[in-house]
Design an enzyme around this catalytic site. Structure first.
Site, PDB file in Angstrom:
ATOM      1  N   GLU A   1       5.207  18.857  37.706  1.00 50.49           N
ATOM      2  CA  GLU A   1       3.877  18.563  37.152  1.00 50.49           C
ATOM      3  C   GLU A   1       3.044  19.806  36.899  1.00 50.49           C
ATOM      4  O   GLU A   1       2.122  19.780  36.087  1.00 50.49           O
ATOM      5  CB  GLU A   1       3.117  17.597  38.062  1.00 50.49           C
ATOM      6  CG  GLU A   1       2.698  18.203  39.398  1.00 50.49           C
ATOM      7  CD  GLU A   1       1.833  17.246  40.234  1.00 50.49           C
ATOM      8  OE1 GLU A   1       2.226  16.084  40.384  1.00 50.49           O
ATOM      9  OE2 GLU A   1       0.773  17.689  40.707  1.00 50.49           O
TER      10      GLU A   1
ATOM     11  N   HIS B   1      -1.644  12.718  38.477  1.00 47.10           N
ATOM     12  CA  HIS B   1      -2.230  13.201  39.731  1.00 47.10           C
ATOM     13  C   HIS B   1      -3.739  12.930  39.789  1.00 47.10           C
ATOM     14  O   HIS B   1      -4.552  13.841  39.936  1.00 47.10           O
ATOM     15  CB  HIS B   1      -1.954  14.703  39.915  1.00 47.10           C
ATOM     16  CG  HIS B   1      -1.880  15.090  41.363  1.00 47.10           C
ATOM     17  ND1 HIS B   1      -0.940  15.959  41.860  1.00 47.10           N
ATOM     18  CD2 HIS B   1      -2.633  14.727  42.429  1.00 47.10           C
ATOM     19  CE1 HIS B   1      -1.132  16.109  43.160  1.00 47.10           C
ATOM     20  NE2 HIS B   1      -2.156  15.363  43.526  1.00 47.10           N
TER      21      HIS B   1
HETATM   22  P1  NAD Z   1      -1.586  12.508  56.885  1.00 48.53           P
HETATM   23  O1  NAD Z   1      -1.223  13.814  57.465  1.00 48.53           O
HETATM   24  O2  NAD Z   1      -2.731  11.754  57.465  1.00 48.53           O
HETATM   25  O3  NAD Z   1      -0.314  11.528  56.915  1.00 48.53           O
HETATM   26  C1  NAD Z   1       0.982  11.952  56.624  1.00 48.53           C
HETATM   27  C2  NAD Z   1       1.910  11.176  57.538  1.00 48.53           C
HETATM   28  O4  NAD Z   1       3.257  11.509  57.180  1.00 48.53           O
HETATM   29  C3  NAD Z   1       1.727  11.525  59.022  1.00 48.53           C
HETATM   30  O5  NAD Z   1       1.570  10.357  59.786  1.00 48.53           O
HETATM   31  C4  NAD Z   1       3.015  12.251  59.376  1.00 48.53           C
HETATM   32  O6  NAD Z   1       3.442  12.033  60.717  1.00 48.53           O
HETATM   33  C5  NAD Z   1       3.984  11.622  58.387  1.00 48.53           C
HETATM   34  N1  NAD Z   1       5.202  12.391  58.214  1.00 48.53           N
HETATM   35  C6  NAD Z   1       5.405  13.721  58.370  1.00 48.53           C
HETATM   36  N2  NAD Z   1       6.696  14.028  58.144  1.00 48.53           N
HETATM   37  C7  NAD Z   1       7.315  12.857  57.848  1.00 48.53           C
HETATM   38  C8  NAD Z   1       8.646  12.522  57.532  1.00 48.53           C
HETATM   39  N3  NAD Z   1       9.606  13.449  57.501  1.00 48.53           N
HETATM   40  N4  NAD Z   1       8.926  11.240  57.279  1.00 48.53           N
HETATM   41  C9  NAD Z   1       7.950  10.286  57.339  1.00 48.53           C
HETATM   42  N5  NAD Z   1       6.678  10.545  57.637  1.00 48.53           N
HETATM   43  C10 NAD Z   1       6.366  11.820  57.893  1.00 48.53           C
HETATM   44  O7  NAD Z   1      -1.793  12.779  55.333  1.00 48.53           O
HETATM   45  P2  NAD Z   1      -2.535  11.835  54.292  1.00 48.53           P
HETATM   46  O8  NAD Z   1      -3.940  12.273  54.158  1.00 48.53           O
HETATM   47  O9  NAD Z   1      -2.224  10.430  54.584  1.00 48.53           O
HETATM   48  O10 NAD Z   1      -1.795  12.283  52.940  1.00 48.53           O
HETATM   49  C11 NAD Z   1      -0.452  11.943  52.696  1.00 48.53           C
HETATM   50  C12 NAD Z   1       0.041  12.709  51.487  1.00 48.53           C
HETATM   51  O11 NAD Z   1      -0.632  12.231  50.321  1.00 48.53           O
HETATM   52  C13 NAD Z   1      -0.293  14.208  51.501  1.00 48.53           C
HETATM   53  O12 NAD Z   1       0.704  14.933  52.175  1.00 48.53           O
HETATM   54  C14 NAD Z   1      -0.351  14.572  50.054  1.00 48.53           C
HETATM   55  O13 NAD Z   1       0.918  15.065  49.670  1.00 48.53           O
HETATM   56  C15 NAD Z   1      -0.605  13.248  49.340  1.00 48.53           C
HETATM   57  N6  NAD Z   1      -1.887  13.227  48.598  1.00 48.53           N
HETATM   58  C16 NAD Z   1      -1.873  12.904  47.285  1.00 48.53           C
HETATM   59  C17 NAD Z   1      -3.065  12.847  46.571  1.00 48.53           C
HETATM   60  C18 NAD Z   1      -3.121  12.444  45.126  1.00 48.53           C
HETATM   61  O14 NAD Z   1      -4.137  12.704  44.461  1.00 48.53           O
HETATM   62  N7  NAD Z   1      -2.126  11.798  44.583  1.00 48.53           N
HETATM   63  C19 NAD Z   1      -4.257  13.157  47.211  1.00 48.53           C
HETATM   64  C20 NAD Z   1      -4.231  13.455  48.574  1.00 48.53           C
HETATM   65  C21 NAD Z   1      -3.041  13.498  49.266  1.00 48.53           C
END
Ligand code: NAD
Length: 355
Positions: free
Chosen positions: A287, A319
């Site tokens: 992207e 995104h």
């Molecule tokens: P967070 O840290 O609260 O949650 C992430 C979860 O993933 C945690 O509970 C963690 O334990 C778990 N995790 C870590 N490694 C893992 C694995 N190998 N297998 C399964 N689970 C695993 O983060 P969040 O705020 O919930 O965000 C999640 C993701 O969303 C971010 O990492 C980011 O990449 C993505 N995001 C995307 C946008 C968008 O605009 N599309 C915006 C914000 C975040």
């Protein structure tokens, strides 16, 4: 000469010296970044000197940050070794990500170069969770096709047959802040929830019809799979030919997390063989060459993306999961506070370090 340079660099790092505002180079700026950051900079009376650059930060553009103790970046800026070395040689001491993910920063190199990295640990998790649900509803009721059809005065329903979400099984990979909210919303639809996380969240299991299972079981039993885990080396291409083979026929895949969690070529094969029934993505592996820009009058060179776009059961957004007023407000507030903490020598509560 070297002495003068060292003097200049230490002057730039002690930014409160003489009450001068701290200079921050803001990369990948869009009009909305500028609006929200400038507003918060004024409201909070932080008064940092924000200088906005449209350019994406990468080795070729890093010289723009010369003389700036702090740089502010977004998801597709390149903070690999080469960029970091240039920034360090020019006196940058702080990198502030205005996003949660930090997979685009080489944290080890940053630490070796004495650059601190901060991020926005949390902002409206509803923004991304609700967007994921939006993608599901687009796909299961074919709303994107219905919208275009009605605008064309075509009121036929053939080809728009959907399915109820009620009683369907939804797999949630990563039950952190966003995954948990997503699960809560899907529980409201009357779905069965299968969670997988390396650190289980007690709130997930409190939801009606929710249980933690192994990844193997999640692949096998889910009608809808939604990714909410971060991109790490161990989650790179989590969705690949092998994992797709374990899924239910006709499965719906939703990715609002990070593009590289998914092997796009394997997904395309899955769509062609009809193993995958629906794909909704807000993020894409490559992207950084496409998203956040208006390329409507250029020829897209990414054949994989173009092929993926061509399928009738694929919905792509560029995104925009984070893109709500609430989330941008939160992001600006935390980002400006991150600059201020650094400037004032306070503990950096949102610092990320190499583990
Ligand atoms: P967070 O840290 O609260 O949650 C992430 C979860 O993933 C945690 O509970 C963690 O334990 C778990 N995790 C870590 N490694 C893992 C694995 N190998 N297998 C399964 N689970 C695993 O983060 P969040 O705020 O919930 O965000 C999640 C993701 O969303 C971010 O990492 C980011 O990449 C993505 N995001 C995307 C946008 C968008 O605009 N599309 C915006 C914000 C975040």
């Amino acid at each position: 000469m070297i002495f003068l340079k060292i003097l200049l660099l230490s002057y730039q790092s002690v930014v409160t010296f003489n009450n001068l505002p701290m200079k921050v180079a803001v990369f990948s700026t869009k009009s909305y970044d500028r609006r929200f950051l400038e507003l918060e900079n004024t409201i909070s009376k932080a008064n940092h000197e924000l200088v906005f650059f449209d350019a994406r930060l990468q080795p070729q553009t890093a010289s723009l940050a010369a003389g700036f103790p702090a740089v502010c970046v977004f998801v597709n800026d390149d903070l690999g070794t080469e960029t970091l070395e240039i920034l360090a040689s020019q006196g940058t001491k702080l990198i502030a990500l205005r996003c949660t993910g930090f997979n685009n920063v080489n944290l080890k190199t940053a630490a070796e170069l004495g650059i601190k990295v901060v991020r926005v640990t949390e902002y409206s998790p509803y923004a991304v969770a609700e967007h994921a649900v939006g993608l599901i509803l687009m796909l299961n009721r074919k709303l994107y096709r219905a919208y275009n059809r009605v605008r064309d005065d075509n009121f036929a329903l053939d080809g728009l047959l959907g399915f109820d979400l009620h009683n369907r099984t939804v797999g949630v990979v990563g039950t952190g802040k966003i995954g948990q909210i997503f699960a809560q919303i899907m529980a409201g639809f009357g779905c069965h929830l299968l969670g997988y996380d390396v650190y289980p969240n007690p709130n997930f299991e409190k939801l009606e019809n929710a249980e933690y299972v192994s990844l193997e079981e999640l692949w096998k039993r889910s009608d809808v799979i939604s990714l909410h885990c971060p991109l790490f080396p161990e989650t790179h291409h989590l969705i690949n030919q092998e994992t797709i083979a374990k899924m239910k026929s006709g499965v719906m895949l939703i990715n609002t997390s990070r593009g590289k969690l998914v092997d796009t070529k394997a997904v395309i094969e899955g769509i062609k063989s009809e193993k995958i029934g629906y794909v909704g993505i807000d993020v894409y592996e490559e992207e950084d060459k496409l998203f956040f820009e208006d390329l409507s009058t250029t020829i897209i060179q990414d054949d994989t993306f173009q092929l993926l776009q061509s399928f009738p059961n694929v919905v792509i957004t560029a995104h925009q999961g984070f893109f709500t007023e609430n989330a941008l407000d939160d992001i600006a507030r935390t980002t400006i506070a991150n600059f201020s903490d650094f400037e004032q020598g306070n503990p950096l509560t949102n610092q990320v370090t190499a583990s």
